[in-house]
Motif scaffolding. Sequence first.
Motif, PDB file in Angstrom:
ATOM      1  N   SER A   9     -13.173  50.558 -21.295  1.00 32.65           N
ATOM      2  CA  SER A   9     -14.020  49.916 -20.288  1.00 32.65           C
ATOM      3  C   SER A   9     -13.270  49.621 -18.995  1.00 32.65           C
ATOM      4  CB  SER A   9     -14.623  48.630 -20.849  1.00 32.65           C
ATOM      5  OG  SER A   9     -13.592  47.729 -21.198  1.00 32.65           O
ATOM      6  N   THR A  10     -11.968  49.381 -19.083  1.00 29.49           N
ATOM      7  CA  THR A  10     -11.227  49.010 -17.882  1.00 29.49           C
ATOM      8  C   THR A  10     -10.250  50.073 -17.389  1.00 29.49           C
ATOM      9  OG1 THR A  10      -9.514  47.910 -19.194  1.00 29.49           O
ATOM     10  CG2 THR A  10     -11.353  46.546 -18.387  1.00 29.49           C
ATOM     11  N   SER A  38      -9.562  55.761  -8.198  1.00 26.81           N
ATOM     12  CA  SER A  38      -9.871  54.359  -8.461  1.00 26.81           C
ATOM     13  C   SER A  38      -9.695  53.964  -9.929  1.00 26.81           C
ATOM     14  CB  SER A  38     -11.293  54.039  -8.010  1.00 26.81           C
ATOM     15  OG  SER A  38     -12.217  54.776  -8.780  1.00 26.81           O
ATOM     16  N   ARG A  39      -9.318  54.909 -10.772  1.00 28.13           N
ATOM     17  CA  ARG A  39      -9.189  54.639 -12.213  1.00 28.13           C
ATOM     18  C   ARG A  39      -7.733  54.351 -12.569  1.00 28.13           C
ATOM     19  NH1 ARG A  39     -12.501  52.939 -16.097  1.00 28.13           N
ATOM     20  NH2 ARG A  39     -11.842  53.634 -18.119  1.00 28.13           N
ATOM     21  N   THR A  40      -7.445  53.160 -13.091  1.00 31.06           N
ATOM     22  CA  THR A  40      -6.116  52.840 -13.586  1.00 31.06           C
ATOM     23  C   THR A  40      -5.895  53.584 -14.899  1.00 31.06           C
ATOM     24  OG1 THR A  40      -5.896  50.715 -12.486  1.00 31.06           O
ATOM     25  CG2 THR A  40      -4.690  50.973 -14.554  1.00 31.06           C
ATOM     26  N   VAL A  41      -4.701  54.134 -15.065  1.00 29.32           N
ATOM     27  CA  VAL A  41      -4.392  54.881 -16.282  1.00 29.32           C
ATOM     28  C   VAL A  41      -3.062  54.424 -16.869  1.00 29.32           C
ATOM     29  CG1 VAL A  41      -5.701  56.950 -15.668  1.00 29.32           C
ATOM     30  CG2 VAL A  41      -3.322  56.796 -15.031  1.00 29.32           C
ATOM     31  N   VAL A  42      -3.012  54.459 -18.185  1.00 27.89           N
ATOM     32  CA  VAL A  42      -1.774  54.315 -18.941  1.00 27.89           C
ATOM     33  C   VAL A  42      -1.419  55.725 -19.398  1.00 27.89           C
ATOM     34  CG1 VAL A  42      -0.709  53.413 -21.041  1.00 27.89           C
ATOM     35  CG2 VAL A  42      -2.291  51.972 -19.724  1.00 27.89           C
ATOM     36  N   ILE A  43      -0.252  56.189 -19.013  1.00 27.28           N
ATOM     37  CA  ILE A  43       0.167  57.526 -19.412  1.00 27.28           C
ATOM     38  C   ILE A  43       1.187  57.395 -20.534  1.00 27.28           C
ATOM     39  CG2 ILE A  43       1.207  59.701 -18.703  1.00 27.28           C
ATOM     40  CD1 ILE A  43       0.220  59.165 -15.882  1.00 27.28           C
ATOM     41  N   ASP A  44       0.808  57.889 -21.706  1.00 27.61           N
ATOM     42  CA  ASP A  44       1.664  57.881 -22.890  1.00 27.61           C
ATOM     43  C   ASP A  44       2.531  59.139 -22.855  1.00 27.61           C
ATOM     44  OD1 ASP A  44       2.788  58.095 -25.430  1.00 27.61           O
ATOM     45  OD2 ASP A  44       0.959  57.503 -26.468  1.00 27.61           O
ATOM     46  N   ALA A 109      -5.113  45.651 -18.820  1.00 24.34           N
ATOM     47  CA  ALA A 109      -6.278  44.774 -18.909  1.00 24.34           C
ATOM     48  C   ALA A 109      -6.070  43.528 -18.052  1.00 24.34           C
ATOM     49  CB  ALA A 109      -6.548  44.395 -20.365  1.00 24.34           C
ATOM     50  N   THR A 110      -4.871  42.962 -18.085  1.00 21.52           N
ATOM     51  CA  THR A 110      -4.555  41.782 -17.285  1.00 21.52           C
ATOM     52  C   THR A 110      -4.570  42.132 -15.807  1.00 21.52           C
ATOM     53  OG1 THR A 110      -3.205  40.888 -19.058  1.00 21.52           O
ATOM     54  CG2 THR A 110      -2.828  39.999 -16.855  1.00 21.52           C
TER      55      THR A 110
END
Length: 115
Positions: A9-10, A38-44, A109-110
């Motif tokens: 969702s975030t 505009s999309r925040t991503v976590v890249i593993d 998320a924070t």
Amino acid sequence: MTITETTGSTHTIVTICGTLDASTAPDFRNSPAIADPSRTVVIDLDKMDFLDSSGLGALVGVLRRKQEANATILLSCMNPPVRKVFDITGTCKLFHIFDDTDAANDYAATYLRGR
């Protein structure tokens, strides 16, 4: 290289398997979550086995575009050879880097709640 995206969702978790180099950087930049500024991503990066200067340049370029749109990239699970590239070039100072994806997800998320 294969790219897997898991959209929440975030933010989106992007998993890169294989090599990020001159030949695969365009595919990386064009993947949906990466291409959306505009999309925040976590890249593993746990399964990334090689990163060259073109791949590093792609990551930095995407980070800058996302920051201009009030989003960001968070990196997680960086293996020692990939981490060495970031350390040698000093680009580790540009990114938020986490040892595990759960910590990166919590931070994302924070971060997004604070916007």
